[in-house]
Motif scaffolding. Sequence first.
Motif, PDB file in Angstrom:
ATOM      1  N   ALA A   1      43.383  44.134  36.184  1.00 46.74           N
ATOM      2  CA  ALA A   1      44.236  43.211  36.939  1.00 46.74           C
ATOM      3  C   ALA A   1      44.976  42.252  36.015  1.00 46.74           C
ATOM      4  N   LEU A   2      44.318  41.802  34.948  1.00 47.67           N
ATOM      5  CA  LEU A   2      44.974  40.903  34.001  1.00 47.67           C
ATOM      6  C   LEU A   2      46.136  41.591  33.294  1.00 47.67           C
ATOM      7  N   ALA A   3      45.934  42.840  32.881  1.00 40.71           N
ATOM      8  CA  ALA A   3      47.009  43.563  32.204  1.00 40.71           C
ATOM      9  C   ALA A   3      48.214  43.720  33.121  1.00 40.71           C
ATOM     10  N   ARG A   4      47.981  44.061  34.377  1.00 42.09           N
ATOM     11  CA  ARG A   4      49.082  44.199  35.331  1.00 42.09           C
ATOM     12  C   ARG A   4      49.759  42.847  35.571  1.00 42.09           C
ATOM     13  N   ARG A   5      48.981  41.802  35.631  1.00 47.93           N
ATOM     14  CA  ARG A   5      49.547  40.467  35.840  1.00 47.93           C
ATOM     15  C   ARG A   5      50.454  40.058  34.671  1.00 47.93           C
ATOM     16  N   VAL A   6      50.001  40.312  33.455  1.00 49.64           N
ATOM     17  CA  VAL A   6      50.810  39.975  32.278  1.00 49.64           C
ATOM     18  C   VAL A   6      52.075  40.823  32.242  1.00 49.64           C
TER      19      VAL A   6
ATOM     20  N   GLU B   1      45.569  36.274  38.599  1.00 49.68           N
ATOM     21  CA  GLU B   1      46.649  35.296  38.739  1.00 49.68           C
ATOM     22  C   GLU B   1      46.161  33.894  38.358  1.00 49.68           C
ATOM     23  N   ARG B   2      44.964  33.534  38.832  1.00 53.84           N
ATOM     24  CA  ARG B   2      44.433  32.199  38.535  1.00 53.84           C
ATOM     25  C   ARG B   2      44.105  32.033  37.054  1.00 53.84           C
ATOM     26  N   LEU B   3      43.508  33.053  36.452  1.00 56.68           N
ATOM     27  CA  LEU B   3      43.123  32.948  35.042  1.00 56.68           C
ATOM     28  C   LEU B   3      44.347  32.863  34.129  1.00 56.68           C
ATOM     29  N   VAL B   4      45.364  33.647  34.412  1.00 58.53           N
ATOM     30  CA  VAL B   4      46.591  33.532  33.626  1.00 58.53           C
ATOM     31  C   VAL B   4      47.177  32.127  33.764  1.00 58.53           C
ATOM     32  N   GLY B   5      47.121  31.582  34.979  1.00 56.87           N
ATOM     33  CA  GLY B   5      47.603  30.220  35.180  1.00 56.87           C
ATOM     34  C   GLY B   5      46.800  29.202  34.405  1.00 56.87           C
TER      35      GLY B   5
ATOM     36  N   LYS C   1      28.947  34.009  49.529  1.00 59.39           N
ATOM     37  CA  LYS C   1      29.777  33.575  50.649  1.00 59.39           C
ATOM     38  C   LYS C   1      31.162  34.223  50.552  1.00 59.39           C
ATOM     39  N   LYS C   2      31.699  34.605  51.700  1.00 59.54           N
ATOM     40  CA  LYS C   2      32.964  35.328  51.737  1.00 59.54           C
ATOM     41  C   LYS C   2      34.058  34.597  50.970  1.00 59.54           C
ATOM     42  N   GLU C   3      34.092  33.264  51.109  1.00 61.63           N
ATOM     43  CA  GLU C   3      35.150  32.498  50.453  1.00 61.63           C
ATOM     44  C   GLU C   3      34.927  32.358  48.947  1.00 61.63           C
ATOM     45  N   LYS C   4      33.763  32.794  48.465  1.00 65.55           N
ATOM     46  CA  LYS C   4      33.462  32.720  47.029  1.00 65.55           C
ATOM     47  C   LYS C   4      33.468  34.092  46.358  1.00 65.55           C
ATOM     48  N   LEU C   5      33.860  35.131  47.112  1.00 67.79           N
ATOM     49  CA  LEU C   5      33.942  36.483  46.574  1.00 67.79           C
ATOM     50  C   LEU C   5      35.430  36.828  46.442  1.00 67.79           C
ATOM     51  N   PHE C   6      35.889  36.965  45.213  1.00 64.28           N
ATOM     52  CA  PHE C   6      37.319  37.022  44.954  1.00 64.28           C
ATOM     53  C   PHE C   6      37.804  38.434  44.648  1.00 64.28           C
ATOM     54  N   GLU C   7      39.030  38.708  45.057  1.00 65.86           N
ATOM     55  CA  GLU C   7      39.696  39.947  44.670  1.00 65.86           C
ATOM     56  C   GLU C   7      40.178  39.810  43.222  1.00 65.86           C
ATOM     57  N   ARG C   8      40.147  40.922  42.510  1.00 61.67           N
ATOM     58  CA  ARG C   8      40.457  40.845  41.082  1.00 61.67           C
ATOM     59  C   ARG C   8      41.906  40.421  40.823  1.00 61.67           C
ATOM     60  N   GLU C   9      42.832  40.820  41.692  1.00 56.45           N
ATOM     61  CA  GLU C   9      44.235  40.445  41.495  1.00 56.45           C
ATOM     62  C   GLU C   9      44.422  38.937  41.637  1.00 56.45           C
TER      63      GLU C   9
ATOM     64  N   GLU D   1      47.922  54.325  35.540  1.00 55.57           N
ATOM     65  CA  GLU D   1      47.385  53.467  36.597  1.00 55.57           C
ATOM     66  C   GLU D   1      47.853  52.022  36.428  1.00 55.57           C
ATOM     67  N   LEU D   2      47.951  51.552  35.201  1.00 52.72           N
ATOM     68  CA  LEU D   2      48.419  50.178  34.971  1.00 52.72           C
ATOM     69  C   LEU D   2      49.877  50.003  35.390  1.00 52.72           C
ATOM     70  N   LEU D   3      50.671  51.031  35.205  1.00 51.50           N
ATOM     71  CA  LEU D   3      52.097  50.940  35.513  1.00 51.50           C
ATOM     72  C   LEU D   3      52.424  51.267  36.967  1.00 51.50           C
ATOM     73  N   GLN D   4      51.456  51.837  37.682  1.00 50.40           N
ATOM     74  CA  GLN D   4      51.720  52.317  39.041  1.00 50.40           C
ATOM     75  C   GLN D   4      52.226  51.196  39.948  1.00 50.40           C
ATOM     76  N   GLY D   5      53.390  51.403  40.532  1.00 48.73           N
ATOM     77  CA  GLY D   5      53.948  50.446  41.483  1.00 48.73           C
ATOM     78  C   GLY D   5      54.627  49.247  40.858  1.00 48.73           C
ATOM     79  N   LEU D   6      54.671  49.163  39.537  1.00 50.70           N
ATOM     80  CA  LEU D   6      55.297  48.025  38.866  1.00 50.70           C
ATOM     81  C   LEU D   6      56.700  48.394  38.397  1.00 50.70           C
TER      82      LEU D   6
END
Length: 265
Positions: free
Chosen positions: A17-22, A238-242, A226-234, A44-49
């Motif tokens: 997810a980080l590679a796609r975000r960058v 986004e948050r880590l790059v920020g 908890k549902k609100e503490k389980l994060f999607e990788r995408e 797979e990294l390039l798919q849809g980008l």
Amino acid sequence: MPPWSLVSPASRGIGFALARRVLQTTNAPIVATARKDLDKTKDELLQGLNVDEKRLTILRADVLDESTMADAAAACKDKFPPTLHQLQLSFIIPGLLFPEKSPTQINADNALVTFRTNTIGPMLMLKHFSPLLPKKNSSTSKDGEKMEGLPPVSTTAIMSARVGSISDNRLGGWYSYRASKAGVNQLVKTFDNHLRTASGDNAMAIALHPGTVKTGLSKEFWGSVKKEKLFEREWVAERLVGVVNKVGVRGRGKCWDWDGKEVPP
């Protein structure tokens, strides 16, 4: 000097997810690593980008095999000579977890491979890739267009975890994982001290805590989060790059979570 980025490994999980975000948020070249299936990883990294696929280079690197890390660094040096290019952003993020809930569950072989993956692997990545970072007297990149989406200071970000915090350890358990991530925090601080001398304010290192992310590493524990503490990788990417783009030299040598808050040592 034109910047480039590194994400290792990038074949799955947060690294993928980080590679796609960058790729999506910068226009700089990026090197992503995988242990195997390099062509499949690239597809797979390039798919849809909607990006120029020439920006993405896939190299083999295995944190359990130092020769592959040395070869990957040599390939990067040839492709991006340090006198002409600047390694502006590095995510070094291997991870392995064996959840020992009590001391009797500790297995020496599992503990050893945990340390080799989580701590020694990143250490060896620094050994081989640190020569590609800008020096104190380097002419850093001033090209605003090419720097878009990248941190203003060359940043090496290594994946840690909140459970690596000794002062925050209230529950115990996960002996080898906790200890390996505490080692990552020490590694980051030590490497950042080296960069203070070698690079001044042109390069820095930080550790990152991504939270609990829906990846294979944490799958066994999804039900207890908890549902609100389980994060999607995408979302986490986004948050880590920020976070990396905002920390700045005042936050160097420390561990930061996905929300931009410091994780105490």
